[in-house]
Design a protein around this motif. Structure first.
Motif, PDB file in Angstrom:
ATOM      1  N   THR A 156       0.850  -1.184   0.000  1.00 51.90           N
ATOM      2  CA  THR A 156       0.000   0.000   0.000  1.00 51.90           C
ATOM      3  C   THR A 156       0.888   1.238   0.000  1.00 51.90           C
ATOM      4  OG1 THR A 156      -1.747  -1.157   1.191  1.00 51.90           O
ATOM      5  CG2 THR A 156      -1.790   1.243   1.289  1.00 51.90           C
ATOM      6  N   ALA A 157       0.511   2.215  -0.835  1.00 53.69           N
ATOM      7  CA  ALA A 157       1.286   3.451  -0.946  1.00 53.69           C
ATOM      8  C   ALA A 157       0.360   4.659  -0.904  1.00 53.69           C
ATOM      9  CB  ALA A 157       2.079   3.462  -2.253  1.00 53.69           C
ATOM     10  N   THR A 158       0.794   5.692  -0.212  1.00 54.61           N
ATOM     11  CA  THR A 158       0.076   6.966  -0.240  1.00 54.61           C
ATOM     12  C   THR A 158       0.951   8.046  -0.866  1.00 54.61           C
ATOM     13  OG1 THR A 158       0.779   7.468   2.011  1.00 54.61           O
ATOM     14  CG2 THR A 158      -1.381   6.415   1.741  1.00 54.61           C
ATOM     15  N   SER A 159       2.090   7.650  -1.403  1.00 54.62           N
ATOM     16  CA  SER A 159       3.046   8.607  -1.971  1.00 54.62           C
ATOM     17  C   SER A 159       2.947   8.700  -3.490  1.00 54.62           C
ATOM     18  CB  SER A 159       4.468   8.192  -1.582  1.00 54.62           C
ATOM     19  OG  SER A 159       4.756   6.899  -2.091  1.00 54.62           O
ATOM     20  N   LEU A 160       1.906   8.175  -4.081  1.00 61.20           N
ATOM     21  CA  LEU A 160       1.755   8.179  -5.533  1.00 61.20           C
ATOM     22  C   LEU A 160       1.576   9.602  -6.057  1.00 61.20           C
ATOM     23  CD1 LEU A 160       1.396   6.492  -8.136  1.00 61.20           C
ATOM     24  CD2 LEU A 160      -1.053   6.502  -7.633  1.00 61.20           C
ATOM     25  N   THR A 161       2.315   9.929  -7.105  1.00 62.72           N
ATOM     26  CA  THR A 161       2.265  11.271  -7.691  1.00 62.72           C
ATOM     27  C   THR A 161       2.323  11.184  -9.213  1.00 62.72           C
ATOM     28  OG1 THR A 161       3.486  12.130  -5.793  1.00 62.72           O
ATOM     29  CG2 THR A 161       3.412  13.518  -7.737  1.00 62.72           C
ATOM     30  N   PRO A 194       6.124  12.492 -21.586  1.00 59.66           N
ATOM     31  CA  PRO A 194       5.342  11.264 -21.608  1.00 59.66           C
ATOM     32  C   PRO A 194       4.625  11.065 -20.278  1.00 59.66           C
ATOM     33  CG  PRO A 194       7.643  10.742 -21.195  1.00 59.66           C
ATOM     34  CD  PRO A 194       7.562  12.234 -21.431  1.00 59.66           C
ATOM     35  N   PRO A 195       3.569  10.249 -20.271  1.00 60.60           N
ATOM     36  CA  PRO A 195       2.846  10.021 -19.016  1.00 60.60           C
ATOM     37  C   PRO A 195       3.716   9.241 -18.020  1.00 60.60           C
ATOM     38  CG  PRO A 195       1.974   8.626 -20.766  1.00 60.60           C
ATOM     39  CD  PRO A 195       2.993   9.525 -21.397  1.00 60.60           C
ATOM     40  N   MET A 196       3.997   9.875 -16.870  1.00 61.54           N
ATOM     41  CA  MET A 196       4.866   9.265 -15.866  1.00 61.54           C
ATOM     42  C   MET A 196       4.301   9.484 -14.475  1.00 61.54           C
ATOM     43  SD  MET A 196       8.585  10.400 -17.358  1.00 61.54           S
ATOM     44  CE  MET A 196       9.542   9.061 -16.674  1.00 61.54           C
ATOM     45  N   ILE A 197       4.605   8.540 -13.601  1.00 62.82           N
ATOM     46  CA  ILE A 197       4.198   8.596 -12.198  1.00 62.82           C
ATOM     47  C   ILE A 197       5.425   8.354 -11.328  1.00 62.82           C
ATOM     48  CG2 ILE A 197       1.834   7.853 -12.650  1.00 62.82           C
ATOM     49  CD1 ILE A 197       4.118   5.388 -10.996  1.00 62.82           C
ATOM     50  N   SER A 198       5.261   8.600 -10.017  1.00 60.90           N
ATOM     51  CA  SER A 198       6.310   8.233  -9.067  1.00 60.90           C
ATOM     52  C   SER A 198       5.656   7.762  -7.770  1.00 60.90           C
ATOM     53  CB  SER A 198       7.242   9.410  -8.779  1.00 60.90           C
ATOM     54  OG  SER A 198       6.584  10.389  -8.005  1.00 60.90           O
ATOM     55  N   PHE A 199       6.404   6.992  -7.020  1.00 60.37           N
ATOM     56  CA  PHE A 199       5.996   6.570  -5.678  1.00 60.37           C
ATOM     57  C   PHE A 199       7.250   6.267  -4.881  1.00 60.37           C
ATOM     58  CE2 PHE A 199       6.045   2.747  -8.287  1.00 60.37           C
ATOM     59  CZ  PHE A 199       6.782   1.859  -7.526  1.00 60.37           C
ATOM     60  N   GLY A 200       7.110   6.313  -3.565  1.00 61.60           N
ATOM     61  CA  GLY A 200       8.220   5.996  -2.685  1.00 61.60           C
ATOM     62  C   GLY A 200       8.044   4.625  -2.060  1.00 61.60           C
ATOM     63  N   ILE A 201       9.164   3.967  -1.784  1.00 65.18           N
ATOM     64  CA  ILE A 201       9.153   2.680  -1.083  1.00 65.18           C
ATOM     65  C   ILE A 201      10.392   2.608  -0.193  1.00 65.18           C
ATOM     66  CG2 ILE A 201      10.174   1.555  -3.112  1.00 65.18           C
ATOM     67  CD1 ILE A 201       8.829  -1.086  -2.135  1.00 65.18           C
ATOM     68  N   VAL A 211      15.465   6.447  -7.564  1.00 66.82           N
ATOM     69  CA  VAL A 211      16.318   7.509  -7.040  1.00 66.82           C
ATOM     70  C   VAL A 211      16.467   7.344  -5.531  1.00 66.82           C
ATOM     71  CG1 VAL A 211      16.589  10.017  -6.811  1.00 66.82           C
ATOM     72  CG2 VAL A 211      15.449   9.055  -8.848  1.00 66.82           C
ATOM     73  N   PRO A 212      17.700   7.249  -5.015  1.00 68.20           N
ATOM     74  CA  PRO A 212      17.881   7.180  -3.565  1.00 68.20           C
ATOM     75  C   PRO A 212      17.333   8.431  -2.885  1.00 68.20           C
ATOM     76  CG  PRO A 212      19.915   6.594  -4.710  1.00 68.20           C
ATOM     77  CD  PRO A 212      18.978   7.159  -5.743  1.00 68.20           C
ATOM     78  N   ALA A 213      16.602   8.225  -1.790  1.00 62.58           N
ATOM     79  CA  ALA A 213      16.023   9.323  -1.016  1.00 62.58           C
ATOM     80  C   ALA A 213      15.974   8.897   0.448  1.00 62.58           C
ATOM     81  CB  ALA A 213      14.635   9.674  -1.538  1.00 62.58           C
ATOM     82  N   GLY A 214      17.062   9.086   1.161  1.00 62.39           N
ATOM     83  CA  GLY A 214      17.131   8.660   2.560  1.00 62.39           C
ATOM     84  C   GLY A 214      16.965   7.153   2.664  1.00 62.39           C
ATOM     85  N   ASP A 215      16.059   6.713   3.544  1.00 55.32           N
ATOM     86  CA  ASP A 215      15.822   5.276   3.725  1.00 55.32           C
ATOM     87  C   ASP A 215      14.803   4.726   2.731  1.00 55.32           C
ATOM     88  OD1 ASP A 215      13.542   6.426   4.776  1.00 55.32           O
ATOM     89  OD2 ASP A 215      13.624   5.358   6.683  1.00 55.32           O
ATOM     90  N   VAL A 249      10.618   5.790  -6.993  1.00 53.05           N
ATOM     91  CA  VAL A 249      10.530   5.055  -8.248  1.00 53.05           C
ATOM     92  C   VAL A 249       9.772   5.923  -9.246  1.00 53.05           C
ATOM     93  CG1 VAL A 249       9.674   2.956  -9.375  1.00 53.05           C
ATOM     94  CG2 VAL A 249      10.545   2.857  -7.013  1.00 53.05           C
ATOM     95  N   ILE A 250      10.375   6.142 -10.392  1.00 55.98           N
ATOM     96  CA  ILE A 250       9.746   6.897 -11.470  1.00 55.98           C
ATOM     97  C   ILE A 250       9.488   5.928 -12.600  1.00 55.98           C
ATOM     98  CG2 ILE A 250       9.987   8.805 -13.100  1.00 55.98           C
ATOM     99  CD1 ILE A 250      11.869  10.112 -11.011  1.00 55.98           C
ATOM    100  N   ALA A 251       8.237   5.930 -13.097  1.00 53.39           N
ATOM    101  CA  ALA A 251       7.841   4.946 -14.102  1.00 53.39           C
ATOM    102  C   ALA A 251       6.953   5.587 -15.163  1.00 53.39           C
ATOM    103  CB  ALA A 251       7.115   3.788 -13.420  1.00 53.39           C
ATOM    104  N   GLU A 252       7.078   5.094 -16.390  1.00 54.17           N
ATOM    105  CA  GLU A 252       6.291   5.582 -17.517  1.00 54.17           C
ATOM    106  C   GLU A 252       5.080   4.679 -17.732  1.00 54.17           C
ATOM    107  OE1 GLU A 252       6.828   6.818 -22.212  1.00 54.17           O
ATOM    108  OE2 GLU A 252       8.552   6.065 -21.081  1.00 54.17           O
ATOM    109  N   VAL A 253       3.925   5.282 -17.902  1.00 56.92           N
ATOM    110  CA  VAL A 253       2.685   4.537 -18.094  1.00 56.92           C
ATOM    111  C   VAL A 253       2.714   3.816 -19.444  1.00 56.92           C
ATOM    112  CG1 VAL A 253       0.171   4.714 -18.308  1.00 56.92           C
ATOM    113  CG2 VAL A 253       1.403   6.144 -16.636  1.00 56.92           C
ATOM    114  N   VAL A 254       2.363   2.515 -19.410  1.00 55.30           N
ATOM    115  CA  VAL A 254       2.292   1.697 -20.617  1.00 55.30           C
ATOM    116  C   VAL A 254       0.839   1.504 -21.038  1.00 55.30           C
ATOM    117  CG1 VAL A 254       2.775  -0.601 -21.558  1.00 55.30           C
ATOM    118  CG2 VAL A 254       4.440   0.505 -20.054  1.00 55.30           C
TER     119      VAL A 254
END
Length: 169
Positions: A44-49, A55-62, A133-137, A141-146
């Protein structure tokens, strides 16, 4: 104009401060999935952006300590599922450490690029991972919509004050 208190009178930046502030930020709830060999993984993620329209792209943290991180760290594609208010239990299952996330009652199928696609989501995407992309702990993740499907029924699930909530009018 009123004077603001000196910066020194406020608590210093800590992980507890950040968590406390973000508990006040209502966020949409998503589940991120990937295939890890023959085994599906997800969280589960609440960091989706949304990052880019062209191009259509999203990101999320893990977090790098998350049980799903080894799979996400290697995945070429991920699934992104926008959850509806009727999916509070699904969100809780994918947030719970050690849970059988893809066992009953979770309903899913293998989707494009072999990505697990959850049934009943308001919308879903399959995305090609572009970078991590490293971001602290964590890793961003940056991803392109397929591909994807925005046609689910219902209202979005939100996360606020440490709980899953329904949207109110």
């Amino acid at each position: 104009m009123t004077a603001s208190p000196a910066l020194g009178t406020h608590p210093p930046a800590t992980s507890d401060l950040l968590r406390s502030v973000f508990r006040r930020h209502a966020a949409g709830v998503a589940v991120i999935t990937a295939a890890h060999g023959s085994r599906p993984v997800g969280f589960t993620a609440t960091s989706l952006t949304s990052v880019s329209a062209e191009p259509p792209m999203i990101s999320f943290g893990i977090g790098t300590g998350a049980s799903s991180w080894p799979a996400i760290s290697e995945a070429a594609h991920v699934g992104v599922h926008i959850l509806g208010e009727h999916q509070q239990e699904l969100a809780a299952t994918f947030a719970r450490s050690g849970a059988d996330r893809f066992g009953a009652p979770t309903s899913w199928r293998e989707g494009p690029e072999g990505v697990p696609v959850l049934d009943g989501a308001l919308a879903w995407l399959v995305c090609r991972v572009v970078t991590r992309v490293p971001a602290g702990d964590h890793r961003l993740v940056i991803a392109e919509v397929v591909t994807g499907d925005p046609a689910g029924e219902g209202r979005p699930l939100l996360y606020h004050q440490g709980r899953f909530n329904a949207l109110r009018d």
